[in-house]
Design a protein around this motif. Structure first.
Motif, PDB file in Angstrom:
ATOM      1  N   ASN A 366       0.846  -1.188   0.000  1.00 23.97           N
ATOM      2  CA  ASN A 366       0.000   0.000   0.000  1.00 23.97           C
ATOM      3  C   ASN A 366       0.886   1.243   0.000  1.00 23.97           C
ATOM      4  OD1 ASN A 366      -2.038   1.830   0.205  1.00 23.97           O
ATOM      5  ND2 ASN A 366      -2.765   1.183   2.226  1.00 23.97           N
ATOM      6  N   TYR A 367       0.782   2.031  -1.066  1.00 22.08           N
ATOM      7  CA  TYR A 367       1.586   3.237  -1.198  1.00 22.08           C
ATOM      8  C   TYR A 367       0.784   4.507  -0.902  1.00 22.08           C
ATOM      9  CZ  TYR A 367       4.826   0.181  -3.676  1.00 22.08           C
ATOM     10  OH  TYR A 367       5.686  -0.834  -4.022  1.00 22.08           O
ATOM     11  N   LYS A 368      -0.413   4.370  -0.366  1.00 23.79           N
ATOM     12  CA  LYS A 368      -1.255   5.557  -0.178  1.00 23.79           C
ATOM     13  C   LYS A 368      -0.665   6.522   0.825  1.00 23.79           C
ATOM     14  CE  LYS A 368      -5.634   3.360  -1.412  1.00 23.79           C
ATOM     15  NZ  LYS A 368      -7.023   3.040  -0.970  1.00 23.79           N
ATOM     16  N   ASP A 369       0.005   5.974   1.865  1.00 20.95           N
ATOM     17  CA  ASP A 369       0.583   6.865   2.878  1.00 20.95           C
ATOM     18  C   ASP A 369       1.738   7.697   2.334  1.00 20.95           C
ATOM     19  OD1 ASP A 369      -1.228   5.781   4.610  1.00 20.95           O
ATOM     20  OD2 ASP A 369       0.169   4.260   5.406  1.00 20.95           O
ATOM     21  N   ASP A 370       2.347   7.198   1.261  1.00 17.06           N
ATOM     22  CA  ASP A 370       3.503   7.910   0.710  1.00 17.06           C
ATOM     23  C   ASP A 370       3.119   8.950  -0.333  1.00 17.06           C
ATOM     24  OD1 ASP A 370       5.005   6.242   2.274  1.00 17.06           O
ATOM     25  OD2 ASP A 370       5.339   4.778   0.662  1.00 17.06           O
ATOM     26  N   VAL A 371       1.822   9.006  -0.692  1.00 15.89           N
ATOM     27  CA  VAL A 371       1.410   9.903  -1.762  1.00 15.89           C
ATOM     28  C   VAL A 371       1.192  11.301  -1.204  1.00 15.89           C
ATOM     29  CG1 VAL A 371      -0.339  10.375  -3.518  1.00 15.89           C
ATOM     30  CG2 VAL A 371       0.338   8.012  -3.006  1.00 15.89           C
ATOM     31  N   PRO A 372       1.878  12.326  -1.670  1.00 20.08           N
ATOM     32  CA  PRO A 372       1.657  13.680  -1.179  1.00 20.08           C
ATOM     33  C   PRO A 372       0.331  14.237  -1.676  1.00 20.08           C
ATOM     34  CG  PRO A 372       3.226  13.690  -2.970  1.00 20.08           C
ATOM     35  CD  PRO A 372       2.943  12.248  -2.659  1.00 20.08           C
ATOM     36  N   THR A 373      -0.143  15.252  -0.998  1.00 19.49           N
ATOM     37  CA  THR A 373      -1.414  15.859  -1.363  1.00 19.49           C
ATOM     38  C   THR A 373      -1.258  16.688  -2.627  1.00 19.49           C
ATOM     39  OG1 THR A 373      -0.934  17.785  -0.001  1.00 19.49           O
ATOM     40  CG2 THR A 373      -2.085  15.954   1.063  1.00 19.49           C
ATOM     41  N   ALA A 374      -2.418  17.030  -3.206  1.00 17.20           N
ATOM     42  CA  ALA A 374      -2.387  17.839  -4.423  1.00 17.20           C
ATOM     43  C   ALA A 374      -1.822  19.224  -4.145  1.00 17.20           C
ATOM     44  CB  ALA A 374      -3.797  17.940  -5.003  1.00 17.20           C
ATOM     45  N   GLU A 375      -2.141  19.773  -2.939  1.00 17.30           N
ATOM     46  CA  GLU A 375      -1.600  21.078  -2.586  1.00 17.30           C
ATOM     47  C   GLU A 375      -0.081  21.031  -2.491  1.00 17.30           C
ATOM     48  OE1 GLU A 375      -3.978  19.536  -1.083  1.00 17.30           O
ATOM     49  OE2 GLU A 375      -5.792  20.743  -1.395  1.00 17.30           O
ATOM     50  N   GLY A 376       0.438  19.941  -1.921  1.00 15.87           N
ATOM     51  CA  GLY A 376       1.888  19.804  -1.820  1.00 15.87           C
ATOM     52  C   GLY A 376       2.551  19.724  -3.178  1.00 15.87           C
ATOM     53  N   PHE A 377       1.895  18.980  -4.083  1.00 16.42           N
ATOM     54  CA  PHE A 377       2.429  18.898  -5.449  1.00 16.42           C
ATOM     55  C   PHE A 377       2.459  20.278  -6.103  1.00 16.42           C
ATOM     56  CE2 PHE A 377       1.699  14.208  -5.944  1.00 16.42           C
ATOM     57  CZ  PHE A 377       2.995  13.934  -6.318  1.00 16.42           C
ATOM     58  N   GLN A 378       1.384  21.048  -5.929  1.00 17.58           N
ATOM     59  CA  GLN A 378       1.309  22.359  -6.546  1.00 17.58           C
ATOM     60  C   GLN A 378       2.351  23.312  -5.973  1.00 17.58           C
ATOM     61  OE1 GLN A 378      -2.565  24.063  -6.288  1.00 17.58           O
ATOM     62  NE2 GLN A 378      -2.109  25.803  -7.618  1.00 17.58           N
ATOM     63  N   GLU A 379       2.540  23.268  -4.649  1.00 13.76           N
ATOM     64  CA  GLU A 379       3.521  24.141  -4.022  1.00 13.76           C
ATOM     65  C   GLU A 379       4.944  23.772  -4.457  1.00 13.76           C
ATOM     66  OE1 GLU A 379       4.924  25.532   0.466  1.00 13.76           O
ATOM     67  OE2 GLU A 379       3.289  24.092   0.189  1.00 13.76           O
ATOM     68  N   ASN A 380       5.243  22.466  -4.472  1.00 15.77           N
ATOM     69  CA  ASN A 380       6.578  22.028  -4.901  1.00 15.77           C
ATOM     70  C   ASN A 380       6.841  22.395  -6.358  1.00 15.77           C
ATOM     71  OD1 ASN A 380       7.042  20.964  -2.389  1.00 15.77           O
ATOM     72  ND2 ASN A 380       6.387  18.889  -2.954  1.00 15.77           N
ATOM     73  N   GLY A 381       5.826  22.263  -7.192  1.00 19.69           N
ATOM     74  CA  GLY A 381       5.992  22.625  -8.590  1.00 19.69           C
ATOM     75  C   GLY A 381       6.256  24.105  -8.774  1.00 19.69           C
ATOM     76  N   LEU A 382       5.560  24.958  -7.971  1.00 18.78           N
ATOM     77  CA  LEU A 382       5.763  26.396  -8.064  1.00 18.78           C
ATOM     78  C   LEU A 382       7.176  26.782  -7.637  1.00 18.78           C
ATOM     79  CD1 LEU A 382       4.561  29.179  -8.632  1.00 18.78           C
ATOM     80  CD2 LEU A 382       3.760  29.230  -6.252  1.00 18.78           C
ATOM     81  N   LEU A 383       7.652  26.187  -6.547  1.00 16.98           N
ATOM     82  CA  LEU A 383       9.006  26.477  -6.086  1.00 16.98           C
ATOM     83  C   LEU A 383      10.052  26.017  -7.099  1.00 16.98           C
ATOM     84  CD1 LEU A 383       8.684  25.505  -2.312  1.00 16.98           C
ATOM     85  CD2 LEU A 383       8.743  27.801  -3.287  1.00 16.98           C
ATOM     86  N   THR A 384       9.801  24.871  -7.716  1.00 22.50           N
ATOM     87  CA  THR A 384      10.750  24.360  -8.718  1.00 22.50           C
ATOM     88  C   THR A 384      10.814  25.291  -9.924  1.00 22.50           C
ATOM     89  OG1 THR A 384      10.282  22.100  -8.012  1.00 22.50           O
ATOM     90  CG2 THR A 384      11.330  22.390 -10.163  1.00 22.50           C
TER      91      THR A 384
END
Length: 860
Positions: A366-384
């Motif tokens: 089960n990899y669900k616990d390792d999946v970051p939230t959509a907000e986290g993805f968006q924030e990381n993408g903006l910083l990148t």
């Protein structure tokens, strides 16, 4: 397989295609029953680490599901578009034992297209292959049949075969089938020869057959005939045609539970398989660029084997299917194992995705616990994105600064070339304003920029009028050789001499200065040897003891030695440059400049030197003169001598590479070397210098200059002047055939060991003398200052100490005396010098040490 349904799995462009044949359904209004073929496109979701459905498609066929069956599926090239598409072969039973076969293509829109169909009175069971066209190939009754979308007609190949081992495309041959057949006796062989042949011993043999060209290909380029009885499946790793010869790398599995790797028909590696009855083999290239062999067994087991070590990487049980593709989009291949699961109808319910590296996913984790939230993805993408934009802007700014810097360098170089040209041609040169060129002035605005040029001109005026003995030019191959000989008295006062060639034409886009390679060639008057160096003098044969109490005598002696050595030989300063760039101007006139340091012996130091630039003359070079051979080297044989002029000899030596070899023979004398030079090499001595020989042998060796010096009957030094290394190797190869077997040939870096040892002794003596002279002058200045201080306090020091203590004035004088002595002591221990003097001393010592280190390196 699920009861009542048929299922096939195929990988295509990183997707998993699942074909399912559903049960028969009655459709209202239809004349008969309808069977549906469905397809699901599954892709790997990197968030959930599971396969999800991307899209689906459906194809309907008339008939009962018991009469329709999926035979096989594969990815082949559609000849109409050149695109690789999934295709599936279907079988439908007809009346009177007639079977109808359909080949379907699946497009990206999930629409099925019937490519062609054909009918047979027998069932396809053995060795069915799908290949480019699309086409279908199969074996029946030991015969080979095939049909393609172009002809839609069943064709038979004129070959007999017991099985098909492999089918695929080969360059210049098209589709090739590798089969096994009973060994047949060629008509050109008799029974005795046939009994010893490879095929006759084993009974079977491999053979290749090209479908399109109807050409037979020998099977031994794949693997030896001896393996024809045991091979069950093969996979071709690499196939190419080099120099009209087929080169193939093959991996095969055998009934003996072995995996064997063949290269160009020869076995190169073998591995024992962990299970029995291997049935198929695939290859995969991992992210670490390692090659894996994936072997499937009839029992449902699968193992992976490393290509480099032939060791089993891993093995699995209850495997239903193995697919190889780039499922996660990383640019490399991964292996997807689909396991049998009776509790689920989904073929992808239990799987493992791995490349034996960083990629390793399984359906039971089960990899669900390792999946970051959509907000986290968006924030990381903006910083990148912000970081990348900053780096991009910094890189763009850096590029603009570099471009501006290069433009300024180009302006400075071109202006310097114009100034040099004007100086040589005795024209006044006016520098442009610094503000206009966007530069910062390195001198005050009130200073006259022509002052330095006038100063340089005054230096040139002090040079004697007639210092050039001779100026000449020669053309050797694609090289232009320019030589300058100076008058002997003027030559002795120069060091670090080099030549420059400057074109007289006014060029705005290119530099008028021609790139040259400078050489100094010394021909001794005795003509016993030739030396090519960079302004090095030969040391005397005897060392001199260094005496610090007679440094003036030592300087005179060193100058006498240098003078004597240089008088022994005439030096020629030579510049070598490429000829072809100059010929682009058809006719070009060049000014020859000589750069050197003019030495002046003085009493306070060994020598002082000033850099000077002299105008030697001008040369004219035209394509017409070169075509008529005006400047060509002429080496002709006149009786037993070579009649080349001294300038021709120097030109040949200047464009050649010098190699010296020490030849020692412990058992026999070296008399065969002379015979080899005059006989096989066809050498004749120069009329100007008899010890140096010119090779007249036709071929690459023509034009090679050789010098043979015999020290003892068993030891000698052979010096060769060759155009390139190929000529050198040819000379050495020819020489080794005439030398005694016990001879030893050693490459000498520069000259003989005795000469280099003497040079090192002189260089070390010069280095010590420079150090002593530099620091002794500083010590003398300190001693003089101390002497003056001592004289001022001498009267105080001579009086007795008790007399100072009788009065207050005496005590003050005694205190002043002690203070002076303390200052003198500190001054003697902490001597200082200004930066300019220290820089001059350090430069002189560094130059002397560099010269000594160079000789030591040549001796090592």
């Amino acid at each position: 397989m699920i009861l009542g349904e048929q299922e096939q799995v195929l990988s295509y462009n990183g997707e998993v295609l699942i074909f399912q044949l559903s049960k028969t359904k009655h459709v209202e209004g239809a004349a008969g029953k309808i069977t549906k073929l469905s397809v699901r496109r599954m892709v790997f979701d990197r968030d959930t680490k599971l396969f999800i459905q991307k899209s689906s498609g459906l194809f309907s066929m008339h008939g009962n599901h018991l009469e329709i069956e999926m035979i096989c599926c594969s990815c082949t090239t559609d000849c109409r578009s050149g695109i690789i598409l999934p295709c599936i072969l279907m079988k439908k039973k007809k009346r009177k034992n007639v079977l109808k076969y359909l080949l379907l293509l699946l497009h990206s829109s999930n629409q099925f297209e019937q490519s062609f169909h054909f009918k047979l009175d027998y069932e396809l069971k053995e060795d069915i292959r799908l290949f480019t066209g699309p086409s279908v190939l199969w074996r029946h009754a030991n015969k080979l049949f095939y049909i393609s979308s172009d002809a839609c007609t069943i064709l038979s190949a004129p070959v007999q075969l017991s099985s098909i081992v492999w089918a695929g495309e080969i360059e210049d041959e098209g589709v090739v089938v590798l089969g096994i057949r009973t060994a047949c006796l060629p008509e050109s062989e008799d029974e005795q020869e046939f009994s010893t042949s490879d095929g006759a011993i084993w009974g079977n043999e491999f053979f290749g057959y090209a479908i399109e060209t109807h050409k037979m290909i020998t099977g031994t380029c794949f693997m030896p005939h001896a393996y024809s009885r045991v091979v069950s499946s093969i996979c071709v790793c690499k196939k190419e045609v080099l120099k009209k010869q087929l080169r193939i790398s093959v991996v095969a599995v055998t009934h003996k539970n072995q995996l064997i790797f063949f290269q160009d028909g020869l076995p190169k590696g073998v591995c024992e398989l962990p299970c029995e009855k291997p049935c198929s083999i695939k290859t995969a290239v991992t992210s670490s660029n390692d090659l894996l062999f994936i072997v499937s067994f009839a029992s449902g087991n699968t193992c992976a084997i490393w290509r480099d070590s032939f060791q089993v990487a891993s093995k699995w049980q209850k495997v239903k299917s193995v697919l190889v593709d780039d499922f996660i989009g990383s640019g490399t291949e991964q292996m997807l194992l689909l396991f049998k699961d009776d509790s689920s109808t989904d073929v992808l319910s239990t799987f493992r995705l791995t490349d034996f590296g960083e990629i390793n996913y399984a359906s039971d984790i089960n990899y669900k616990d390792d999946v970051p939230t959509a907000e986290g993805f968006q924030e990381n993408g903006l910083l990148t994105i912000q970081a990348l934009e900053t780096r991009l802007q910094a890189g763009y700014t850096s590029i603009r600064e570099l471009q501006h810097h290069l433009r300024l360098k180009k302006k400075v170089i071109l202006e310097s070339c114009r100034a040099l040209t004007d100086l040589v041609q005795e024209r006044s040169h006016i520098l442009p304003a610094a503000k206009k060129e966007g530069l910062i002035s390195l001198w005050d605005d009130t200073e006259n920029p022509l002052h330095s040029l006038n100063k340089e001109a005054s230096l040139i005026s002090k040079v004697p009028e007639h210092f050039i003995e001779k100026l000449w030019q020669r053309v050797v191959g694609d090289r232009l050789v320019v030589g300058v000989e100076l008058t002997e008295p003027f030559n002795l006062s120069l060091s670090d001499v080099s030549l420059s060639l400057v074109m007289d034409q006014d060029f705005t886009l290119i530099s008028p200065i021609i790139e040259c390679q400078n050489k100094i060639i010394t021909l001794n008057k005795a003509f016993s040897a030739l030396a090519i160096s960079s302004c090095q003098i030969e040391p005397p044969p005897k060392k001199m003891k260094l005496d610090f109490h007679s440094k003036s005598n030592l300087k005179k002696e060193l100058h006498k030695r240098s003078l004597k050595i240089q008088l022994d030989g005439a030096k020629t300063f030579i510049a070598v440059t490429s000829l072809s760039p100059l010929l682009a101007f058809h006719s070009v006139r060049c000014t020859v400049l000589l750069h050197a340091k003019k030495q002046k012996h003085q009493s306070d130091s060994l020598q002082k030197s000033k850099k000077i630039t002299l105008l030697c003359g001008k040369i004219l070079l035209s394509l017409e003169d070169i075509s008529h051979g005006k400047y060509s080297v002429k080496m002709l044989r006149d009786n037993s001598y070579c009649t080349g002029s001294l300038e021709d000899i120097l030109a040949v030596l200047a464009v050649s590479i010098r190699f010296s070899f020490q030849i020692v023979s412990s058992d026999c004398t070296l008399t065969p070397v002379n015979s080899w030079l005059l006989g096989e090499m066809e050498c004749t001595p120069f009329k100007e210098c008899h010890d140096n020989l010119f090779c007249h042998k036709v071929g690459n060796l023509h034009g090679t200059v050789l010098n043979w010096t015999l020290k003892t009957p068993f030891e000698g030094v052979l010096t060769l002047f060759c155009r390139n290394l190929t000529v050198l190797f040819q000379c050495l190869h020819s020489l080794t055939r005439v030398l005694p077997p016990s001879s030893d040939i050693k490459l000498l870096r520069s000259g003989s060991k005795d000469i280099l040892t003497d040079r090192l002794a002189l260089a070390l003596e010069k280095e010590v003398l420079i150090s002593r002279n530099c620091f002794s002058s500083k010590e003398n200045k300190s001693e003089n200052s101390l002497t003056l201080a001592n004289e001022t306090g001498k009267k105080i020091g001579d009086a007795p100490v008790a007399s100072f203590l009788d009065s207050e004035e005496g005590v003050q004088q005694f205190r002043k005396k002690l203070q002076n002595e303390r200052e003198e002591s500190v001054l003697s221990m902490n001597q200082t010098m200004n930066g300019a003097l220290y820089q001059e001393i350090a430069l002189k010592i560094a130059e002397a040490q560099l010269h000594s280190d160079t000789i030591v390196w040549r001796l090592s």
